[in-house]
Design an enzyme around this catalytic site. Structure first.
Site, short mmCIF file in Angstrom:
data_model
loop_
_atom_site.label_atom_id
_atom_site.label_comp_id
_atom_site.label_asym_id
_atom_site.label_seq_id
_atom_site.Cartn_x
_atom_site.Cartn_y
_atom_site.Cartn_z
N GLY A 35 0.73 -1.10 0.05
CA GLY A 35 0.05 0.00 -0.14
C GLY A 35 0.89 1.40 -0.23
O GLY A 35 2.13 1.32 0.04
N SER A 36 0.46 2.41 -0.07
CA SER A 36 0.95 3.80 -0.21
C SER A 36 1.92 3.89 1.03
O SER A 36 3.02 4.42 0.72
CB SER A 36 -0.10 4.80 -0.40
OG SER A 36 -1.00 4.99 0.76
N GLU A 38 3.56 1.99 2.54
CA GLU A 38 4.79 0.89 2.64
C GLU A 38 5.77 1.16 1.48
O GLU A 38 6.71 0.77 1.39
CB GLU A 38 4.30 -0.47 2.60
CG GLU A 38 3.62 -0.94 3.91
CD GLU A 38 2.12 -0.29 3.69
OE1 GLU A 38 1.70 0.28 4.80
OE2 GLU A 38 1.38 -0.50 2.71
N GLU A 57 -4.32 -9.38 2.74
CA GLU A 57 -3.41 -9.46 3.79
C GLU A 57 -3.56 -10.65 4.78
O GLU A 57 -2.63 -11.03 5.23
CB GLU A 57 -3.71 -8.12 4.78
CG GLU A 57 -3.20 -6.74 3.89
CD GLU A 57 -4.09 -6.20 3.27
OE1 GLU A 57 -5.09 -6.67 2.80
OE2 GLU A 57 -4.11 -5.09 2.99
N HIS A 80 -0.55 -3.17 5.36
CA HIS A 80 -0.88 -1.84 4.94
C HIS A 80 -2.00 -1.19 5.83
O HIS A 80 -2.93 -1.26 5.92
CB HIS A 80 -1.66 -1.90 3.68
CG HIS A 80 -2.21 -0.40 2.94
ND1 HIS A 80 -1.29 0.42 3.16
CD2 HIS A 80 -3.13 0.07 2.34
CE1 HIS A 80 -1.71 1.67 2.65
NE2 HIS A 80 -2.86 1.33 2.27
N HIS A 287 -13.79 -28.10 23.84
CA HIS A 287 -14.57 -27.17 23.00
C HIS A 287 -16.12 -27.24 23.05
O HIS A 287 -16.79 -26.28 22.94
CB HIS A 287 -14.43 -28.22 21.51
CG HIS A 287 -15.16 -27.13 20.35
ND1 HIS A 287 -15.40 -27.79 19.05
CD2 HIS A 287 -15.35 -25.79 20.50
CE1 HIS A 287 -15.86 -26.79 18.27
NE2 HIS A 287 -16.06 -25.64 19.30
N GLY A 406 -8.93 -22.76 15.14
CA GLY A 406 -10.31 -23.00 14.73
C GLY A 406 -10.99 -21.90 13.62
O GLY A 406 -11.94 -22.13 13.11
#
Length: 540
Positions: A35-36, A38, A57, A80, A287, A406
């Protein structure tokens, strides 16, 4: 060298100091979606560090996770700003649960306009990924960025491993700073000798001991050592609930099976054991609700873990905090020769027969036969895991990976990262149709790089795990469980992958054979019977 670890008068840019640190840490790949904010980091990218482009991402983080597990070094991710971190959070959480070392960086707007709430800025960026990162910071000054990245690396790699996060304003990269020299930080933690003697004595006197192995053993590269301990102790070996790795060969004669994440079913499985030793896992991951009779005092419980938090929440017994190799080495040395008869392992069911519609058990057995020696399996088929555990036994060290969280959307990009980290071996991604759609764009990266990856999509036209839970919970007319009309062949071919569909049992063997031998990435969509097993019994 000065006292703070920075070398003297030579000045470099923040970007150059960071790239030199990556080289010193042995990090040869950066995963991201640019992105800009980076672009200054990515400009004039060096030839010796491979930038791996993901199309979203979350996939970038999943790929870095798989690559880190394959190479046993931290994965480096560049996201980003706040939006990119938001997209990635599901797989950041999975990396946290997987205990995978990652250094995650994210762009930030220029410092001069941050007070104006500029477009693409991140407010309180270090708080965004917490609590699922071990360390999170936006450095106070540009010149502090390299030291923050160094700290993030050391923290990520220290057991228990995990992701870390550094937010970096866009204008920091060109600032001058002193280079930071990479340091050596030891990572093994030795066990308390007296506690280990107590464990060895308990194993020596037990009538019917059980070892419960978890993902920490495989992460530490200690599976062979674990086998030697089990054989000397003549103990039954169980796998901890939801283990994300294979820490014991599943065809070994002492292998007893997989523990349920139901308190009642787990307690039933361990009822005959007077001593339970949990190694590299929590005590226990459940769980569903229910009475855990295992904690009522019928069995003595020990735990070996490198995670102090896991030791702190263990409800009963003795916890020994140590990394796996020194702990298992000392236990092997202290163990007396046992006079017990070696326990009998589980009995595998007979090979399933072909039928149409295609039974998933037949697919899994056929896949077990077709996978080449040394292949790694990355799995995300939660509704079919009981069948997989019966008909697709894994070999042990570095053979099996899944998401400990999960959360869906991990295994397809992780398999891409695994194939990058193991380019001379076949990686197999076994994934459900619902799971695959979370990160289907990861196929593009695999196809572009011609990775040795075979993706097997089990298509039962819906969310099988939710179908199962609706049966267990006795609820009806739940919306959103059916997924008709997804064409994985067109999806795969549209991203450059070879793809075939199998709908009859007679077609399966040849399709798997070709997929495993294909030079590059291929996808096999297998249409299976839509019936799903009940994952947990009514006894909770």
């Amino acid at each position: 060298m000065t006292k703070n670890g920075k070398t003297g008068s030579k000045s470099v840019t923040v970007k150059q100091a960071t790239l030199d640190l990556l080289r010193a840490f042995g990090i040869d790949r950066v995963f991201g979606n640019p992105g800009s904010t980076e672009l200054p980091f990515l400009s004039d990218w060096p030839d010796d560090i491979d930038y791996v482009l993901a199309l979203q991402e979350a996939s970038a983080v999943g790929m870095a996770d798989g690559y880190a597990q394959a190479t046993r070094n931290a994965g480096f991710v560049n996201l980003h700003s706040a939006a990119g971190v938001g997209n990635a959070l599901g797989n950041i959480y999975t990396a946290h649960r997987n205990q995978t070392p990652l250094v995650i960086t994210a762009g930030q707007q220029a410092r001069s306009i941050l007070p104006l709430q500029a477009f693409l800025y991140a407010e309180r960026p270090s708080e965004f990924p917490r609590p699922y990162v071990k360390y999170s910071v936006e450095p106070a000054r540009p010149e502090d960025v390299p030291a923050a990245i160094a700290r993030a690396y050391y923290t990520a790699m220290q057991p228990p491993c995990g992701p870390t996060f550094v937010s970096i304003p866009v204008d920091d990269w060109t600032h001058a700073c002193a280079p930071v020299e990479a340091r050596k930080v030891s990572r093994e933690i030795g066990p308390e000798p007296e506690a280990m003697k107590g464990l060895a004595a308990a194993l020596g006197s037990a009538k019917h001991p059980a070892l419960v192995v978890g993902p920490g053993v495989d992460r530490a590269g200690a599976v062979d050592l674990m086998v030697r301990v089990a054989e000397k102790a003549k103990a039954s070996v169980w796998v901890s609930p939801f283990s994300a790795r294979c820490s014991f060969p599943e065809r070994h004669p002492q292998f007893a099976g997989f523990l349920h994440a139901s308190p009642a079913q787990l307690s039933d499985a361990l009822r005959e054991h007077d001593l339970v030793v949990v190694i590299g896992a929590p005590v226990f991951t459940f769980h569903v609700e229910g009475h855990a009779a295992i904690f009522d005092g019928g069995a003595t419980i020990f735990q070996i873990t490198d995670d102090a938090d896991a030791a702190a929440v263990t409800p009963v017994g003795t916890s020994i905090i140590a990394t796996m190799k020194p702990a298992l080495s000392l236990l092997l040395e202290l163990l007396p020769e046992s006079k017990r008869a070696a326990p009998k392992g589980r009995t595998l069911p007979p090979a399933p027969q072909p039928a149409d519609p295609l039974p998933v058990e037949f697919l899994l057995h056929s896949l077990s036969q077709a996978m080449p020696e040394g292949a790694s399996l990355v799995e995300e088929v939660p509704s079919h895991r009981p069948a997989m555990q019966k008909f697709l036994p894994m070999r042990g060290q570095d053979s099996f990976y899944t998401m400990a969280s999960g959360g869906l959307g991990y295994s397809l990009p992780a398999a891409v990262g695994m194939a990058l980290g193991k380019p001379k071996q076949r990686t197999v991604c076994l994934i459900g149709d619902g799971s695959a759609m979370y990160s289907i764009q990861a196929l593009w990266t695999a196809a572009q790089r011609k990775l040795p990856l075979t993706v097997v999509v089990i298509n039962n036209s819906g969310y099988g795990a939710m179908r199962s839970f609706s049966q267990v919970m006795q609820v009806r007319n739940v919306p959103g469980l059916e997924l008709p009309g997804i064409d994985f062949i067109r999806l795969a071919e549209g991203m450059g992958c070879h793809a075939v569909r199998v709908s009859k049992a007679a077609e399966l063997g040849e399709a798997l054979k070709r997929g495993m031998a294909f030079e590059g990435t291929s996808l096999i969509e297998v249409m299976v019977d839509s019936a799903v097993p009940v994952l947990y019994g009514q006894k909770h």
